[in-house]
Write an enzyme that holds these catalytic residues in place. Sequence first.
Site, PDB file in Angstrom:
ATOM      1  N   ASP A 180      -1.884  11.005  -2.513  1.00  0.00           N
ATOM      2  CA  ASP A 180      -1.889   9.973  -4.152  1.00  0.00           C
ATOM      3  C   ASP A 180      -2.909   9.866  -4.982  1.00  0.00           C
ATOM      4  OD1 ASP A 180      -2.860   9.014  -0.759  1.00  0.00           O
ATOM      5  OD2 ASP A 180      -2.947   7.213  -2.195  1.00  0.00           O
ATOM      6  N   ARG A 231      -7.463  -0.909  -6.795  1.00  0.00           N
ATOM      7  CA  ARG A 231      -7.372   0.656  -5.674  1.00  0.00           C
ATOM      8  C   ARG A 231      -7.982   2.207  -7.197  1.00  0.00           C
ATOM      9  NH1 ARG A 231      -4.435   1.166  -1.045  1.00  0.00           N
ATOM     10  NH2 ARG A 231      -6.078   2.543  -0.053  1.00  0.00           N
ATOM     11  N   ALA A 242       0.325   5.302  -2.080  1.00  0.00           N
ATOM     12  CA  ALA A 242       0.651   5.308  -3.705  1.00  0.00           C
ATOM     13  C   ALA A 242       1.594   4.862  -4.174  1.00  0.00           C
ATOM     14  CB  ALA A 242       0.486   6.936  -4.087  1.00  0.00           C
ATOM     15  N   LYS A 267      -4.929  10.616   3.188  1.00  0.00           N
ATOM     16  CA  LYS A 267      -5.713   9.156   3.631  1.00  0.00           C
ATOM     17  C   LYS A 267      -6.738  10.135   4.485  1.00  0.00           C
ATOM     18  CE  LYS A 267      -5.260   5.851   3.833  1.00  0.00           C
ATOM     19  NZ  LYS A 267      -6.657   5.289   3.392  1.00  0.00           N
ATOM     20  N   GLN A 325      -2.501   2.929  10.127  1.00  0.00           N
ATOM     21  CA  GLN A 325      -2.051   2.685   9.108  1.00  0.00           C
ATOM     22  C   GLN A 325      -0.637   3.641   9.996  1.00  0.00           C
ATOM     23  OE1 GLN A 325      -4.436   3.385   7.603  1.00  0.00           O
ATOM     24  NE2 GLN A 325      -4.219   3.109   5.400  1.00  0.00           N
ATOM     25  N   ARG A 350       0.942  -1.591   0.245  1.00  0.00           N
ATOM     26  CA  ARG A 350      -0.302  -0.034   0.141  1.00  0.00           C
ATOM     27  C   ARG A 350       0.853   1.103   0.235  1.00  0.00           C
ATOM     28  NH1 ARG A 350       1.910   2.074   4.409  1.00  0.00           N
ATOM     29  NH2 ARG A 350       0.423   3.945   3.704  1.00  0.00           N
TER      30      ARG A 350
END
Length: 351
Positions: free
Chosen positions: A245, A97, A56, A256, A204, A54
């Site tokens: 991202d 995603r 970007a 996020k 995260q 995970r």
Amino acid sequence: MSEKNITDLKTIRLSEDTNSVVILDQTRLPGKEVYLSLSSAEDLWEAIYKLKVRGAPAIGVAAAYGIYVCSKQIKAAGFDDFYKEFKRVKDYLASSRPTAVNLVAALNRMEKVVLDNCREDVQALVRLLHKESQAIREEDAAACRRIGENCLSLLKPGMGLLTHCNAGHLAVSEYGTALAPIYLGQERGYDFKVFADETRPLLQGARLTAYELQRSGVHVTLICDNMASAVMQKGWVQAVVVGCDRIAMNGDVANKIGTSGVAILARHYGIPFYVLGPISTIDKQCPDGQSIVIEERAPEEVSEMWYSHRMAPRDVRIFNPAFDVTPHDLISAIITEKGIAYPPFTDSLNY
Ligand code: MRU
């Protein structure tokens, strides 16, 4: 815990025989460092969707390596057959995603190699895809170091820094984006004090940022997301550093979920809010944040995950967006490998 070099952790790599993509399974951290070997499109899709890999830039690199590995398995008589299957796998991986532009950007780069070399035989195409996937990984690693240097020029020794989610070594091929200046500062004795937001609902910040910074000997303090205001109010934070991202052309940034709230707090307390990312995160097709597709994820991530039993009434409505958009007017600077872009971003982001 004894300090370890962060680059000992290999977030993503190709296996020696180049038949599989090897990732560090981030869903097992911080408890266990487990590496997974992925060689089918389905396993790669699942690893990206489930956040085993995970961040970007990392999902861009994983997809590039992934489509190369899958291309090696294509049995095709000629270019048309090869491209048909390549495109099917490409579209499938791209659907894992929606928000991070790096995923589609890396896959588009790989597709361009195929289309630009349509006269080559299949073996030659596969060799070129290998080269391109390595280039994507190497460029990402070099960009992260430059991003770190550029941001470090804005920071002073001893500063308190707050970060949200994980934009560190685990989210890229090496070093990180938002955490890159922290690692460089650590090497040069800057002695930063870092606050890591835990980052609900997938943690995260707690599982990954706290883990990788502590493992590297950085002074890191974990806080719940709703404590950011308190540490800012106490004067413990001199700058916020976050990843991204997707960057729209007007400087709006998707990152996020919770990032926009941190930006609002930073503005309130007069703290600079820096967004760090490679230029591959700038989406030239995207005029502003409203055009960014925001991933929504399973409600159980909010109501059940991490708890020993469910923490919300059965059937209660749950909204679980994985990202939010920070409006450009809350951002002090967007820092890429090319330099430091200041507002107005419509002019400064035109790389
Ligand atoms: O859902 P995730 O964990 O992939 O979200 C990651 C982030 O939002 C990061 O801040 C972003 O991808 C930048 S990573 C260098």
